[in-house]
Enzyme design. Structure first.
Site, short mmCIF file in Angstrom:
data_model
loop_
_atom_site.label_atom_id
_atom_site.label_comp_id
_atom_site.label_asym_id
_atom_site.label_seq_id
_atom_site.Cartn_x
_atom_site.Cartn_y
_atom_site.Cartn_z
N LYS A 13 0.83 -1.21 0.00
CA LYS A 13 0.00 0.00 0.00
C LYS A 13 0.87 1.26 0.00
CE LYS A 13 -2.09 -1.14 3.85
NZ LYS A 13 -1.43 -2.42 4.10
N ARG A 88 -9.73 1.02 8.88
CA ARG A 88 -9.29 -0.33 9.22
C ARG A 88 -10.38 -1.12 9.93
NH1 ARG A 88 -3.39 0.78 9.00
NH2 ARG A 88 -2.25 -1.15 9.30
N ARG A 127 11.31 -5.89 4.78
CA ARG A 127 11.07 -4.45 4.62
C ARG A 127 12.10 -3.64 5.40
NH1 ARG A 127 5.16 -2.23 5.34
NH2 ARG A 127 5.21 -3.35 7.32
N ARG A 160 11.26 -1.70 10.86
CA ARG A 160 10.22 -1.17 11.74
C ARG A 160 10.10 -2.04 12.99
NH1 ARG A 160 4.96 0.03 8.07
NH2 ARG A 160 3.96 -0.92 9.87
N ARG A 171 -1.05 -8.64 13.50
CA ARG A 171 -1.56 -7.67 12.52
C ARG A 171 -2.38 -8.37 11.44
NH1 ARG A 171 3.99 -5.28 11.33
NH2 ARG A 171 3.05 -4.13 9.62
#
Ligand code: ADP
Ligand code: AMP
Length: 217
Positions: A13, A88, A127, A160, A171
């Site tokens: 995203k 969300r 990531r 992160r 998540r």
């Protein structure tokens, strides 16, 4: 143009939101980025949000809805915006409808990036983000020119804090339970555009542009 970009954590995203906002000259509203900035600045809101984010839980609705309402009402959003990471859950989606009504604007499309769980986990664990400007990379799929250094601003790339194996599971669970049902909500409004999020970044970006170009015809 006013867009939502949806999909599970790690679907791409943020990556595509940045490309699209540059292409269409619209404002990128990423609630995750806004919270990370608030945490870096040490604001009171940031400190509250951090307790939820670090565990992979959702930040309480009143806080999230408040920051989105404030942002959408800013003049810079008059030319359009792309919401990334919001809404969300159904409460947030209904509040967004009210905010849009108050501003007299409508969403043009909801882009849904579809990616299977095994790929998501590889994407999230690889990531890396710039500690200075927030640009996103992937150690294999989208590496920087110099390892560990941001191509855009020269900042250091970091992982992160919420990209741990444990947090990723939480998540994904929250996404499946609370966020995925929103796809039906937008399908009923004829706004949902499903996209194959497994495609290469440039290919997918071109497909999204084609889809949005077609909508203006
Ligand atoms: P999200 O904002 O949905 O959590 P990101 O945009 O941060 O996802 O992307 C997650 C990771 O996957 C990043 O490391 C990014 O570089 C990588 N990535 C994003 N899109 C693709 C893609 N289409 N193919 C391969 N890797 C991708
Ligand atoms: P993201 O950058 O979209 O992956 O978001 C990172 C984290 O910020 C999420 O795991 C949540 O803890 C928090 N967050 C971001 N957007 C929202 C939202 N709309 N509602 C609740 N929490 C959010």
């Amino acid at each position: 143009m006013r867009l939502l970009i949806m999909g599970p954590p790690g679907a791409g995203k943020g990556t595509h939101a940045k490309l699209l906002c540059k292409e269409y000259n619209i404002v990128h509203i990423s609630t995750g980025d806004m919270f990370r900035t608030a945490i870096k600045l040490g604001t009171a809101e940031g400190m509250i949000a951090k307790q939820f984010i670090d565990k992979g839980n959702l930040v309480p609705d009143d806080i999230v809805i408040g920051i989105v309402r404030e942002k959408i009402q800013e003049n810079e959003c008059n030319n359009g915006f792309l919401l990334d990471g919001f809404p969300r859950n159904i409460e947030q989606a209904k509040s967004l409808d009210i905010i849009l009504d108050e501003c007299g604007v409508k969403i043009d499309a909801v882009l849904n990036l579809q990616v299977s769980d095994d790929i998501l986990i590889k994407r999230i664990s690889g990531r890396r983000v710039c500690s200075k400007c927030g640009e996103t990379y992937h150690v294999v799929n989208h590496p920087p020119k110099v390892e560990g250094i941001c191509d855009v601003c020269g900042g250091n790339l970091v992982q992160r804090k919420d990209d741990t194996e444990e947090t990723i599971k939480t998540r994904l669970k929250i996404y499946n339970k609370q966020t995925k049902p929103l796809l039906k909500y937008y399908e009923k409004q004829n706004l949902l555009k499903n996209l194959n999020g497994v495609e290469d970044i440039n290919l997918l970006f071109n497909n999204i542009k084609k889809l949005l170009g077609g909508m203006n015809d």
